[in-house]
Scaffold this motif. Structure first.
Motif, PDB file in Angstrom:
ATOM      1  N   ILE A 119       0.834  -1.197   0.000  1.00 35.34           N
ATOM      2  CA  ILE A 119       0.000   0.000   0.000  1.00 35.34           C
ATOM      3  C   ILE A 119       0.874   1.255   0.000  1.00 35.34           C
ATOM      4  CG2 ILE A 119      -1.667   1.324   1.357  1.00 35.34           C
ATOM      5  CD1 ILE A 119      -2.998  -1.236   2.140  1.00 35.34           C
ATOM      6  N   VAL A 120       1.823   1.300   0.920  1.00 36.65           N
ATOM      7  CA  VAL A 120       2.759   2.430   0.997  1.00 36.65           C
ATOM      8  C   VAL A 120       4.166   1.831   1.123  1.00 36.65           C
ATOM      9  CG1 VAL A 120       3.312   4.597   2.173  1.00 36.65           C
ATOM     10  CG2 VAL A 120       0.979   3.707   2.267  1.00 36.65           C
ATOM     11  N   PRO A 121       4.784   1.486  -0.003  1.00 39.47           N
ATOM     12  CA  PRO A 121       6.053   0.745   0.024  1.00 39.47           C
ATOM     13  C   PRO A 121       7.164   1.402   0.839  1.00 39.47           C
ATOM     14  CG  PRO A 121       5.227   0.954  -2.224  1.00 39.47           C
ATOM     15  CD  PRO A 121       4.339   1.791  -1.354  1.00 39.47           C
ATOM     16  N   LYS A 122       7.297   2.728   0.768  1.00 38.43           N
ATOM     17  CA  LYS A 122       8.383   3.402   1.489  1.00 38.43           C
ATOM     18  C   LYS A 122       8.148   3.403   2.991  1.00 38.43           C
ATOM     19  CE  LYS A 122       9.808   6.537  -2.178  1.00 38.43           C
ATOM     20  NZ  LYS A 122       9.915   7.939  -2.600  1.00 38.43           N
ATOM     21  N   LEU A 123       6.906   3.349   3.387  1.00 41.95           N
ATOM     22  CA  LEU A 123       6.564   3.442   4.799  1.00 41.95           C
ATOM     23  C   LEU A 123       6.514   2.067   5.467  1.00 41.95           C
ATOM     24  CD1 LEU A 123       5.629   5.124   7.213  1.00 41.95           C
ATOM     25  CD2 LEU A 123       3.313   4.965   6.328  1.00 41.95           C
ATOM     26  N   SER A 124       5.768   1.166   4.856  1.00 39.71           N
ATOM     27  CA  SER A 124       5.582  -0.160   5.443  1.00 39.71           C
ATOM     28  C   SER A 124       5.409  -1.183   4.319  1.00 39.71           C
ATOM     29  CB  SER A 124       4.371  -0.141   6.373  1.00 39.71           C
ATOM     30  OG  SER A 124       4.303  -1.310   7.126  1.00 39.71           O
ATOM     31  N   PRO A 125       6.516  -1.707   3.796  1.00 36.17           N
ATOM     32  CA  PRO A 125       6.442  -2.606   2.639  1.00 36.17           C
ATOM     33  C   PRO A 125       5.680  -3.907   2.902  1.00 36.17           C
ATOM     34  CG  PRO A 125       8.673  -2.518   3.524  1.00 36.17           C
ATOM     35  CD  PRO A 125       7.883  -1.485   4.252  1.00 36.17           C
ATOM     36  N   ASN A 126       5.509  -4.283   4.164  1.00 37.63           N
ATOM     37  CA  ASN A 126       4.787  -5.520   4.474  1.00 37.63           C
ATOM     38  C   ASN A 126       3.270  -5.338   4.512  1.00 37.63           C
ATOM     39  OD1 ASN A 126       7.165  -6.991   4.695  1.00 37.63           O
ATOM     40  ND2 ASN A 126       7.405  -6.461   6.845  1.00 37.63           N
ATOM     41  N   LYS A 127       2.793  -4.092   4.521  1.00 36.18           N
ATOM     42  CA  LYS A 127       1.353  -3.847   4.487  1.00 36.18           C
ATOM     43  C   LYS A 127       0.909  -3.821   3.029  1.00 36.18           C
ATOM     44  CE  LYS A 127       1.087  -1.092   8.740  1.00 36.18           C
ATOM     45  NZ  LYS A 127       0.508  -2.036   9.643  1.00 36.18           N
ATOM     46  N   THR A 128       0.111  -4.824   2.656  1.00 32.47           N
ATOM     47  CA  THR A 128      -0.291  -4.954   1.263  1.00 32.47           C
ATOM     48  C   THR A 128      -1.785  -4.695   1.084  1.00 32.47           C
ATOM     49  OG1 THR A 128      -0.760  -7.311   1.465  1.00 32.47           O
ATOM     50  CG2 THR A 128       1.511  -6.692   0.876  1.00 32.47           C
ATOM     51  N   ILE A 129      -2.164  -4.434  -0.155  1.00 31.56           N
ATOM     52  CA  ILE A 129      -3.569  -4.225  -0.479  1.00 31.56           C
ATOM     53  C   ILE A 129      -4.367  -5.491  -0.172  1.00 31.56           C
ATOM     54  CG2 ILE A 129      -5.171  -3.844  -2.407  1.00 31.56           C
ATOM     55  CD1 ILE A 129      -2.983  -2.015  -3.630  1.00 31.56           C
ATOM     56  N   GLU A 130      -3.803  -6.639  -0.509  1.00 35.88           N
ATOM     57  CA  GLU A 130      -4.485  -7.914  -0.257  1.00 35.88           C
ATOM     58  C   GLU A 130      -4.657  -8.162   1.237  1.00 35.88           C
ATOM     59  OE1 GLU A 130      -2.396  -7.942  -4.170  1.00 35.88           O
ATOM     60  OE2 GLU A 130      -1.745  -7.478  -2.139  1.00 35.88           O
TER      61      GLU A 130
END
Length: 196
Positions: A95-106
């Motif tokens: 969702i926000v790769p630079k901030l939290s790459p492990n938080k995904t849309i899925e």
């Protein structure tokens, strides 16, 4: 209620910068004041709304307000866990790769919808109807997600992975409470507005 809703966000937030100004230290005054006030807002004020659920006078629900606190905690923590699980299993698009790459849309959609359905199934323990329990769960899981993102931004800005090491492999207490910081005040005020 007036003490909760007015004392900290008005008087405490005026007292803090006044006290800092009285010290005479103007070096990075705005930055220091903002850090203190944001910390008080998140760690004290926002979290205080969770136990404040116990004082809401809901007609026909007397003596059972602990269920509201349990509902909030179960839905928020379930959402966090399921966002992680769905993200690990199906996550491809951050969702926000630079901030939290492990938080995904899925992970976001899987966790939010699943936790909201679980909240809906817990309607019987609350003063809500099943559809209101679903909507409230949806609102607090979205707020919780926003809280997690904002707290991640603070950690990245500070150059740390976690807020502490209290819980082995999971960081500090604030790492576990980040969602609750944003969800608790919203949950409290929605209940107070519609059910009190």
């Amino acid at each position: 209620y007036n003490l909760l809703a007015i004392f900290i966000p008005v008087y405490a937030f005026l007292l803090i910068p006044t006290r800092m100004a009285l010290s005479g230290d103007t070096h990075h005054f705005l930055e220091r004041m903002a850090k203190v006030q944001w910390s008080v807002m998140i760690a004290i004020y926002c979290l205080s709304y969770a136990p404040a659920l116990l004082m809401l006078p809901i007609e026909g629900f007397e003596g059972r307000n602990i269920n509201l606190l349990l509902f909030l905690m179960i839905v928020i923590q379930t959402s966090d866990v399921l966002q992680y699980v769905f993200g690990k299993l199906f996550g491809k698009h951050p969702i926000v790769p630079k901030l939290s790459p492990n938080k995904t849309i899925e992970g976001f959609f899987g966790g939010i919808i699943s936790a909201s359905l679980i909240g809906m199934m817990l309607w019987w323990a609350t003063p809500f109807t099943w559809w209101a329990a679903f909507l409230l769960s949806l609102v607090i899981t979205l707020a919780g997600f926003a809280g997690g993102l904002c707290m991640s931004a603070i950690k990245r800005d500070s150059g740390v992975k976690d807020f502490g090491t209290m819980i082995e492999g999971h960081g500090g207490m604030m790492d576990r409470m980040d969602s609750l910081c944003f969800a608790a005040p919203i949950f409290f005020h929605v209940i107070r507005y519609f059910y009190v």
